[in-house]
Design a protein around this motif. Structure first.
Motif, PDB file in Angstrom:
ATOM      1  N   ASP A   1      14.148  18.272  -4.946  1.00  0.00           N
ATOM      2  CA  ASP A   1      13.537  17.143  -5.847  1.00  0.00           C
ATOM      3  C   ASP A   1      12.546  16.424  -4.786  1.00  0.00           C
ATOM      4  OD1 ASP A   1      13.011  14.761  -7.594  1.00  0.00           O
ATOM      5  OD2 ASP A   1      14.752  15.685  -8.720  1.00  0.00           O
ATOM      6  N   LEU A   2      11.144  16.610  -5.215  1.00  0.00           N
ATOM      7  CA  LEU A   2      10.349  16.001  -4.620  1.00  0.00           C
ATOM      8  C   LEU A   2       9.310  15.212  -5.550  1.00  0.00           C
ATOM      9  CD1 LEU A   2       8.599  15.167  -2.155  1.00  0.00           C
ATOM     10  CD2 LEU A   2       7.357  17.425  -2.356  1.00  0.00           C
ATOM     11  N   LYS A   3       8.964  13.838  -5.190  1.00  0.00           N
ATOM     12  CA  LYS A   3       8.168  13.182  -6.276  1.00  0.00           C
ATOM     13  C   LYS A   3       7.212  12.491  -5.462  1.00  0.00           C
ATOM     14  CE  LYS A   3      11.817  11.811  -9.328  1.00  0.00           C
ATOM     15  NZ  LYS A   3      12.513  10.677 -10.259  1.00  0.00           N
ATOM     16  N   LEU A   4       5.778  12.780  -5.671  1.00  0.00           N
ATOM     17  CA  LEU A   4       4.723  12.423  -5.157  1.00  0.00           C
ATOM     18  C   LEU A   4       3.644  11.752  -6.299  1.00  0.00           C
ATOM     19  CD1 LEU A   4       4.127  15.322  -2.904  1.00  0.00           C
ATOM     20  CD2 LEU A   4       4.202  13.029  -2.177  1.00  0.00           C
ATOM     21  N   ASP A   5       4.496  11.189  -7.155  1.00  0.00           N
ATOM     22  CA  ASP A   5       3.513  10.631  -8.638  1.00  0.00           C
ATOM     23  C   ASP A   5       2.788   9.388  -8.064  1.00  0.00           C
ATOM     24  OD1 ASP A   5       6.466  11.424  -9.038  1.00  0.00           O
ATOM     25  OD2 ASP A   5       5.429  11.801 -11.065  1.00  0.00           O
ATOM     26  N   ALA A   6       1.779   9.084  -8.837  1.00  0.00           N
ATOM     27  CA  ALA A   6       0.898   8.003  -8.682  1.00  0.00           C
ATOM     28  C   ALA A   6       0.534   7.401  -7.356  1.00  0.00           C
ATOM     29  CB  ALA A   6       1.770   6.896  -9.740  1.00  0.00           C
ATOM     30  N   GLN A   7       0.225   8.243  -6.460  1.00  0.00           N
ATOM     31  CA  GLN A   7      -0.478   7.453  -5.401  1.00  0.00           C
ATOM     32  C   GLN A   7      -1.261   6.378  -5.385  1.00  0.00           C
ATOM     33  OE1 GLN A   7       1.346   8.297  -2.588  1.00  0.00           O
ATOM     34  NE2 GLN A   7       2.681   9.336  -3.884  1.00  0.00           N
ATOM     35  N   ARG A   8      -1.537   5.266  -4.940  1.00  0.00           N
ATOM     36  CA  ARG A   8      -2.206   4.086  -5.152  1.00  0.00           C
ATOM     37  C   ARG A   8      -3.327   4.228  -4.065  1.00  0.00           C
ATOM     38  NH1 ARG A   8       0.382  -0.171  -3.762  1.00  0.00           N
ATOM     39  NH2 ARG A   8       2.377   1.021  -2.806  1.00  0.00           N
TER      40      ARG A   8
ATOM     41  N   THR B   1      17.783  16.525   0.027  1.00  0.00           N
ATOM     42  CA  THR B   1      17.936  17.149  -1.044  1.00  0.00           C
ATOM     43  C   THR B   1      16.906  16.364  -2.130  1.00  0.00           C
ATOM     44  OG1 THR B   1      19.729  16.238  -2.114  1.00  0.00           O
ATOM     45  CG2 THR B   1      20.137  18.084  -1.061  1.00  0.00           C
ATOM     46  N   VAL B   2      16.823  15.246  -2.117  1.00  0.00           N
ATOM     47  CA  VAL B   2      15.839  14.430  -2.744  1.00  0.00           C
ATOM     48  C   VAL B   2      15.110  13.581  -2.137  1.00  0.00           C
ATOM     49  CG1 VAL B   2      15.932  12.783  -4.693  1.00  0.00           C
ATOM     50  CG2 VAL B   2      17.555  14.423  -4.791  1.00  0.00           C
ATOM     51  N   LEU B   3      13.695  13.655  -2.296  1.00  0.00           N
ATOM     52  CA  LEU B   3      12.776  12.617  -1.556  1.00  0.00           C
ATOM     53  C   LEU B   3      12.065  12.326  -2.591  1.00  0.00           C
ATOM     54  CD1 LEU B   3      11.495  11.450   0.890  1.00  0.00           C
ATOM     55  CD2 LEU B   3      10.276  13.614   1.154  1.00  0.00           C
ATOM     56  N   ASP B   4      11.703  10.881  -2.656  1.00  0.00           N
ATOM     57  CA  ASP B   4      11.004  10.124  -3.682  1.00  0.00           C
ATOM     58  C   ASP B   4       9.811   9.291  -2.927  1.00  0.00           C
ATOM     59  OD1 ASP B   4       9.685   8.827  -5.621  1.00  0.00           O
ATOM     60  OD2 ASP B   4      11.478   8.229  -6.693  1.00  0.00           O
ATOM     61  N   LEU B   5       8.637   9.843  -2.705  1.00  0.00           N
ATOM     62  CA  LEU B   5       7.441   9.080  -2.173  1.00  0.00           C
ATOM     63  C   LEU B   5       6.497   8.685  -3.278  1.00  0.00           C
ATOM     64  CD1 LEU B   5       6.910  11.737   0.568  1.00  0.00           C
ATOM     65  CD2 LEU B   5       7.759   9.462   1.039  1.00  0.00           C
ATOM     66  N   ALA B   6       6.683   8.580  -4.654  1.00  0.00           N
ATOM     67  CA  ALA B   6       5.778   8.183  -5.579  1.00  0.00           C
ATOM     68  C   ALA B   6       5.337   6.595  -5.265  1.00  0.00           C
ATOM     69  CB  ALA B   6       6.422   8.189  -7.075  1.00  0.00           C
ATOM     70  N   GLY B   7       4.364   6.514  -5.861  1.00  0.00           N
ATOM     71  CA  GLY B   7       3.668   5.222  -5.927  1.00  0.00           C
ATOM     72  C   GLY B   7       3.248   4.617  -4.509  1.00  0.00           C
TER      73      GLY B   7
END
Length: 976
Positions: A557-564, A528-534
């Motif tokens: 809930d999916l986070k793809l913020d601030a890929q480096r 249900t929640v996957l955080d791939l940010a950073g």
């Protein structure tokens, strides 16, 4: 401003019939989902309380005013907020509160005035707060309390007076003695030296009393004074001795804290009647075996069993296996935190097999040894263990073999670099494991082999780089896995196998370069929640072969913020394919150069979307890009470089409640686009370069008149070109002018002027030029002087001639009029003009100071600009002032054709007969010239008024000669 006030008044009236969702406020923000009931006024540069609250609606219930330069609360500050229930005015600069500041707040339940500079309070300041239950005056400079200060707040339950300068407990006791509902009184961090009091007693309802960090050296109260207190904190009163408790009734006390006092615990236990089960023994100086042994012996004499034993902060360095053996049986928790322990020796020092919780946080432990030994003591009832905040570097095999039934183990915030493969062996009932903030680099397939009931595993902020095959194979009940903040580059093919119930998966802050395909295969029906940010995820094309989330049907809930290091850059068209259950999507701080129009097509269930700072430079959103996001309630598109907020792009957000458009580049916002959002209640357009032009006339009107949408800090929005002008009140009057009609009349006027001006120039050039000079002279002394000179003329005639004709004037005209028995006085250019004066002024003066003007006309005369001006001035007197002053003398014949351009002269010739000089070509020139001079002399002797005057009396420059000398005929003789 007047219109704004009227608007707010109307809104208040409507509030009785319709719930107002929100509008704009000068210094406050209505909480997005509070329906106009909760307001925050934080970080404003406003020192006037009325300026902050005056525009808030009557419906306000919760109000927070924090971190402002407020120093004063005047009388009746909140009378317009009669429904206010919770008021927080903390972290300001308050020094003075007027006695009627809180009048009319009959509904107020909580008031927080903490972290200010209040030193004194009026006895009547709380008079109207009859329903107040919570009052905080924490961290002020109050030294005294008036006995009647709390007289009206009879329903007060919690009173916080900590961190002030109170020194007289009797004043405090007297001020609260009548508060029959008071439950909590906090007096920590004051200057109290004792609890001495008069005949007053504390309210029976008071059960919680905090007196920590004062200067108490005795209690000094009556034995029964504290009999109803259940929680008593006397910690950090270093001068307080054990003898202070002699005779004091603490029979009802359920928790007593004596940390860092002068109380000797053994002596205290002998003196006090408190139940030893209810004493917190942390920080009481029990630092060695002898003191602990004595303490345990005495404690066991008091009670046979103790639920919780807190021995923290006692500087205990070592515990032998017999140290705590003499203590009563511990059935609950043992707390040894904040000591100096270097080894726990498998808890052999305990010999307390009924213990349920063990805490050894904040010690000096460097390792946890293996505990699978013959003389091992097992703690089968132990459920919770915590070794946080130590210096543990290694955890050896079977380190918890003596505690097989623990369900929660905290090893986080250490320096664990070595976790033996069998370190967690035997922990089959473990449900929560905290290993975050350590130095782990590897996890093996047998590391969690026995932890089959594990539900929460936190490995955040370690140095793990690879997840090997079978690492989590036995964790079939795991629901939360946190691997964030590691160095993971990839998962081996079977690295995630076994996680059949995983619901929350945190992978942020790693080095993943792509989205693992195993995610959609392993977590099809659970995640249900996957955080791939950073991470370092990046795509090279908008077209990808297989969507990575296509099988995650329950992902919300999916986070793809601030890929480096450069963000996603490219957003694939099918990246979110299959995510129909997704509720929240985070794409902030990426540098996407293009949003495909179908990228969000499958996100039909989305409620929250943030694209804050997601895109490169100025982005051009294509119509239809958000076409299926009808369920989104909160949209954050800050700093995206949006140029155009149009209806075609945003009209499908039919349920949008909150819209944050901050820091974009559009200079205007289409009102139609805003009106297409029927549920919108919160709009933030700060730091947008909105132009104060007719382009935003509709937006200004909409922001001021809507009653459903709060425009955050509307009255602080500045115009793009000049920050001194505000957007809400820039002048829009010009916007109501019919530009088509104005342009028509303007164009017609311009065409007319360009047509007429050349004609006027040709026909009236000299008239206008003369009029200009006369007008100029009229405002000065010149005009007056000229009029005076006319009455006493200096000259009989002004001679206007061209320089080429000067020889005739000097040889013929001058001798015949000034000589030969004639007494005329003539005005000549070279002789009588005043040196250094403007030529025009000299000409005007000459014309008006002479009875006549004689124009010596020749072809050269007609071509002279100054001669033309002179005849214009003389003809003006002839035609406009009706003065007979002009005489024309033609030196040579001039044809009608040559005279056609000189309309002013032709007009004179038509009205008056001119004189023709008989030249040498005449048959008999001498008689003709004699006749010429006679006629000219007679014409010069005539008066300056024309014959149409009612009186023949001479006026102006008229001689005294009789009328017989005047020419009775209107016209002069024409000499052939």
């Amino acid at each position: 401003m007047a219109s704004l006030t009227q608007l707010l008044s109307v809104t208040v009236v409507l509030g009785a019939f319709k719930l107002i969702s929100g509008y704009s406020f000068k210094n406050c923000i209505a909480d997005a989902y509070s329906k106009g009931k909760s307001f925050t006024c934080i970080h404003r540069k406003q020192s006037n309380m009325s300026a902050i609250v005056n525009d808030l609606p009557h419906s306000a219930i919760n109000l927070t005013i924090s971190i402002n330069p407020l120093s004063h609360i005047p009388n009746n500050s909140f009378v317009n907020l009669p429904n206010l229930q919770h008021l927080k005015i903390d972290h300001n600069h308050l020094m003075d509160i007027n006695e009627h500041a809180f009048d009319k707040l009959y509904q107020l339940k909580s008031l927080n005035l903490s972290f200010n500079y209040i030193s004194k309070l009026s006895p009547s300041v709380f008079n109207d707060l009859h329903n107040l239950t919570f009052l905080s005056l924490t961290n002020n400079t109050i030294k005294q309390l008036h006995r009647d200060i709390f007289f009206s707040v009879v329903n007060l339950e919690t009173l916080l007076l900590r961190q002030n300068f109170l020194s007289h407990f009797s004043e405090i006791a007297e001020s609260v003695s009548h508060l029959r509902n008071l439950k909590t009184l906090d007096l920590c961090f004051n200057n109290l030296t004792s609890l001495s009091h008069s005949n007053v007693s504390l309210p029976k309802s008071l059960t919680i009393l905090y007196l920590c960090r004062n200067n108490l050296f005795t209690l000094g109260c009556k034995p029964s004074f504290l009999r109803f207190i259940q929680i008593l904190d006397l910690s950090y009163n270093s001068r307080l001795p054990a003898m202070a408790f002699e005779g004091v009734d603490l029979g009802q006390t359920n928790y007593l804290r004596l940390r860092s006092t002068g109380v000797k615990i053994a002596e205290f236990l002998n003196i006090s009647n408190i139940n030893a089960n209810h004493v917190d023994f942390s920080g009481t100086g029990l630092k060695d075996d002898n003191l602990l042994a004595e303490f345990c012996t005495m404690l066991k004499a008091k009670v046979k069993r103790i639920k919780n034993l807190d021995l923290g902060n006692n500087r205990i360095r070592n515990l032998t296996k017999y140290t705590l053996f003499r203590c009563p049986d511990i059935t609950g928790a043992l707390d040894l935190s904040r000591n100096e322990l270097k080894n726990t020796r498998c808890l052999n020092f305990l010999r307390q097999t009924n213990i349920r919780s063990f805490n050894a946080e904040h010690n000096h432990l460097t390792s946890l040894q293996g505990c699978k030994t013959r003389n091992m003591v097992s703690f089968f009832k132990l459920k919770e263990m915590s070794y946080r905040y130590n210096r543990i570097l290694s955890v050896n095999s079977y380190a918890f073999y003596h505690t097989p039934n623990i369900t929660e183990l905290k090893l986080n915030i250490n320096t664990i670099a070595f976790l033996h493969r069998k370190a967690l062996k035997g922990l089959k009932k473990l449900e929560t494991l905290r290993l975050d903030n350590n130095l782990l680099t590897d996890l093996f397939n047998d590391t969690f082999e026995d932890n089959v009931n594990l539900k929460i595993l936190n490995l955040r902020n370690n140095r793990i780089s690879v997840i090997f095959n079978g690492t989590f194979l036995r964790l079939t009940k795991l629901t939360t896995l946190d691997l964030g903040g590691n160095k993971i580059t990839h998962f081996e093919p079977s690295g995630l196998d076994g996680l059949k119930r995983l619901s929350k998966f945190y992978l942020d802050g790693n080095n993943l370069k792509q989205i693992e395909s195993s995610l959609s295969h392993v977590f099809q029906d659970t995640l249900t929640v996957l955080d791939l940010a950073g991470n370092q995820i990046r795509f090279l094309s908008e077209n990808i072969k297989s969507p990575p989330f296509v099988n995650l049907s329950k992902l919300s809930d999916l986070k793809l913020d601030a890929q480096r290091p450069f963000g996603l850059t490219v957003l694939p068209r099918t990246l979110f394919r299959g995510l129909r259950s997704l509720k929240s999507l985070y794409l902030t701080n990426n540098y996407i150069n293009h949003l495909p129009p179908d990228a969000f097509d499958d996100l039909t269930g989305l409620h929250f979307l943030t694209l804050d700072n997601c895109c490169v430079g100025v982005i051009d959103l294509q119509p239809g890009v958000f076409k299926n996001l009808r369920n989104v309630t909160k949209l954050i598109v800050e700093n995206m470089g949006i140029q155009n907020f149009s209806k075609e792009i945003f009209e499908n957000f039919t349920r949008l409640h909150t819209l944050q458009l901050n820091r974009n580049v559009m200079q205007s916002i289409n009102v139609d686009a805003l009106e297409s959002l029927p549920k919108l209640q919160y709009l933030d357009v700060r730091n947008i370069p909105l132009s104060c032009t007719c382009l935003n006339q509709g937006l200004q009107d909409w922001t001021l008149k809507n009653v459903n949408v709060q425009v955050v800090y509307l009255y602080n929005l500045s115009c793009q070109n000049d920050e001194n002008y505000k957007f809400y009140n820039f002048d829009t009057k010009v916007c109501y002018i019919d530009l088509g009609e104005s342009l028509f009349f303007s164009t017609a006027a311009v065409i007319f002027l360009f047509t007429v001006i050349p004609i006027l120039y040709v026909k009236l050039y000299w008239k206008m030029k003369y009029s200009y000079y006369v007008f100029r002279s009229w405002f000065g002394e010149q005009w007056r002087r000229l009029k005076e000179e006319e009455e006493n003329c200096k000259f009989d005639a002004f001679i206007s001639y061209n320089s080429s004709d000067e020889q005739w004037v000097m040889d013929q005209l001058l001798p015949n009029l000034e000589g030969n028995g004639s007494s005329f006085k003539l005005c000549l250019h070279h002789r009588d003009f005043e040196p250094g004066r403007y030529i025009v002024d000299n000409i005007v003066s000459a014309v008006y100071s002479s009875r006549k003007t004689i124009c010596v006309v020749s072809r050269n005369f007609l071509q002279s600009e100054w001669c033309s001006l002179e005849i214009q001035l003389a003809s003006y007197r002839l035609f406009d002032e009706h003065r007979d002053v002009l005489l024309l003398v033609f030196l040579e014949p001039i044809s009608e054709r040559q005279m056609s351009s000189y309309h002013r002269m032709r007009k004179v010739m038509l009205k008056k007969t001119y004189l023709q000089w008989p030249g040498s070509d005449c048959d008999d020139p001498e008689p003709a010239q004699d006749l010429f001079w006679n006629k000219l002399r007679r014409a010069m002797r005539t008066g300056s008024r024309v014959k149409t005057e009612e009186s023949d009396k001479s006026e102006g420059c008229v001689t005294d000669e009789s009328k017989d000398n005047e020419i009775s005929d209107e016209n002069y003789y024409l000499l052939p």
